[in-house]
Design an enzyme around this catalytic site. Structure first.
Site, mmCIF file in Angstrom:
data_model
loop_
_atom_site.group_PDB
_atom_site.id
_atom_site.type_symbol
_atom_site.label_atom_id
_atom_site.label_comp_id
_atom_site.label_asym_id
_atom_site.label_seq_id
_atom_site.Cartn_x
_atom_site.Cartn_y
_atom_site.Cartn_z
ATOM 1 C CG ASP A 13 -1.244 -1.245 1.270
ATOM 2 O OD1 ASP A 13 -2.083 -1.915 0.304
ATOM 3 O OD2 ASP A 13 -2.093 -1.764 2.287
ATOM 4 C CE LYS A 16 2.652 -2.411 -5.016
ATOM 5 N NZ LYS A 16 2.703 -2.938 -3.127
ATOM 6 N N GLY A 40 -4.472 -4.108 -4.145
ATOM 7 C CA GLY A 40 -5.627 -3.786 -4.373
ATOM 8 C C GLY A 40 -5.250 -2.350 -5.289
ATOM 9 C CG HIS A 41 -2.641 -1.465 -7.838
ATOM 10 N ND1 HIS A 41 -1.627 -1.891 -9.230
ATOM 11 C CD2 HIS A 41 -1.752 -1.224 -6.899
ATOM 12 C CE1 HIS A 41 -0.313 -2.809 -8.401
ATOM 13 N NE2 HIS A 41 -0.695 -2.022 -7.081
ATOM 14 C CD GLN A 223 0.777 -9.099 -2.153
ATOM 15 O OE1 GLN A 223 0.836 -10.166 -3.760
ATOM 16 N NE2 GLN A 223 -0.571 -9.228 -3.396
#
Ligand code: IMP
Length: 429
Positions: A13, A16, A40-41, A223
């Site tokens: 988190d 990125k 998650g993006h 990650q």
């Protein structure tokens, strides 16, 4: 022309999404090489906000996306993500997305086992995303995984399901969870197969051609190094290798082709899930960082734990991850704090350590050693050049560079894509 691999340098988190999006616009191909839909993006393009978990970010910039063999693919999650972005106007087709035929699948029984185990761990839970990532990687290593290519062979699928269920139903029953029916699972997979197979191919061949044609390839890590199954804060880690070396093995390309390794780090530090976090702040400053930094997980929705920048930890990530340049994000979240602390090492049993020890007990007992720097009253939000930054902010960034032993090649000062200070173009090596 160098390729670029982007990896997280803390516990994930790090922002990125924005950096990958910016780099994707300059790449030809974007490759995911590890992890699964635990990532998650959030990408903001025009008036659309895309939330991606499994799809490579480059797709929203019209670039070819590749999901490598190192990724574990939940076919139902994949198809629903494709449908979701499709409803937003982004068509993902076999012309824009290719998937490794050798990638292992995540099945509903993996998620069920992930959750049943976490529940059984109670206070000692890892805080996984509950999406079956760990159990799916276990099956890969145990040589019983169903892989994408198997979807084309009903007889193979049926045999493999027998073996899988012998293992998983025994475990699930032992944990008091519901078991799975072979026929039902087979029907589900056979129904998915014609939707997934058109995307499948040996992606290593396409990557080899792209490399020889001088195409720019961006490897998008998920990650972060401190969640790496070997190098992270084991056992509070994910089940894949998150270091840049995995870009090669997880997509089928040689290590020399991975190119420049860009690590992403927040100007402070956060973590979701359980596990050691030496510089964690449980006071008002921690709450302030969380509120200002909007620190809620994209996948889990959980509030992230917040703390000071831990330079000893990031230095370790730089070394084991092969990070050549650092993108520092969310500097503006620190605006207005009277003073800032940077973790420079740990005190353990009277000794001073410059790295995190390997055992979880020692990691939990390690006391951070801080260096204190002056804060800055001015706003850095939206700064687009080094000259726009107040002197104490420059000093803070320079001190981080010295301590982590890597240059800051990119600085991000707001969620906007263009609010970025670029010191060096990673594609230029
Ligand atoms: P798993 O990957 O679901 O097995 O979860 C293992 C650990 O990695 C947990 O602490 C999760 O919170 C963490 N984790 C997994 N994916 C992400 C991510 O994308 N960002 C941050 N933490 C993650």
């Amino acid at each position: 022309m160098a390729n670029v691999a982007v990896i997280g340098a803390q516990w994930g988190d790090e922002g990125k999404g924005k950096v990958v999006d910016w780099l994707a616009s300059r790449a030809d191909i974007v490759v995911r090489f590890q992890g699964g839909h635990n990532a998650g993006h959030t990408l903001v393009v025009g008036n659309q906000t895309y939330k991606l978990s499994l799809l490579p970010s480059g797709l929203v910039r019209g670039k070819l996306g590749i999901i490598g063999n190192g990724v574990v693919i939940d076919p139902e999650a994949l198809l629903s993500e494709i449908a979701r972005v499709g409803a937003q106007g982004l068509a993902v087709t076999p012309a824009t997305l290719r998937i490794a035929d050798a990638a292992p699948l995540i099945l509903p029984l993996h998620a069920a086992l992930d959750r049943a185990r976490e529940a059984a761990r109670g206070e000692r839970r890892i805080g996984t995303t509950g999406r079956g990532i760990g159990p799916a990687y276990e099956d890969k290593v145990a040589r019983r995984a169903i892989r994408v290519a198997d979807l084309a062979e009903p007889a193979t699928l049926s045999d493999k399901l027998d073996e899988l269920l012998l293992h998983h139903n025994t475990l699930l029953a032992g944990l008091g969870a519901a078991t799975f029916d072979r026929r039902e699972l087979l029907q589900r997979l056979l129904a998915l197969a014609p939707q997934v197979l058109p995307f499948a191919e040996p992606v290593w061949e396409r990557l080899d051609e792209a490399r020889r044609a001088g195409r720019r390839i961006l490897f998008e890590g998920a990650q972060a190094v401190m969640l790496d199954v070997d190098h992270g804060t084991y056992p509070f880690v994910t089940s894949s290798n998150t270091v840049a070396a995995t870009a090669a093995s997880g997509s089928g390309i040689g290590p020399a082709a991975v190119g420049f390794v860009l690590g992403i780090a927040k100007a402070y530090c956060t973590r979701v899930g359980a596990g050691p976090f030496p510089t964690e702040l449980t006071d008002a400053t921690g709450t302030l960082l969380g509120d200002r930094g909007l620190e809620f997980g994209t996948v889990t929705g959980r509030r992230r734990r917040c703390g000071w920048f831990d330079a000893a930890l990031v230095r370790q990530a730089v070394k084991v991850g092969g990070i050549q340049g650092l993108a520092l994000t969310k500097l503006d979240v620190l605006d207005g704090l009277p003073e800032l602390k940077i973790g420079v090492g740990y005190r353990l049993d009277g000794a001073l350590l410059r790295r995190l020890p390997a055992s979880p007990q020692a990691q939990a007992a390690a006391e951070p050693v801080y260096e204190t720097l002056p804060g800055w009253p001015d706003s850095t939000r939206g700064a687009r050049s080094w000259a726009d930054l107040p002197a104490p902010a420059v000093k803070y960034v320079r001190r981080i560079e010295e301590l982590v032993e890597a240059p800051v090649t990119l600085l991000s000062t707001s969620p906007e894509r263009d609010d970025t200070i670029l010191m060096r173009d990673p594609f230029e090596g």
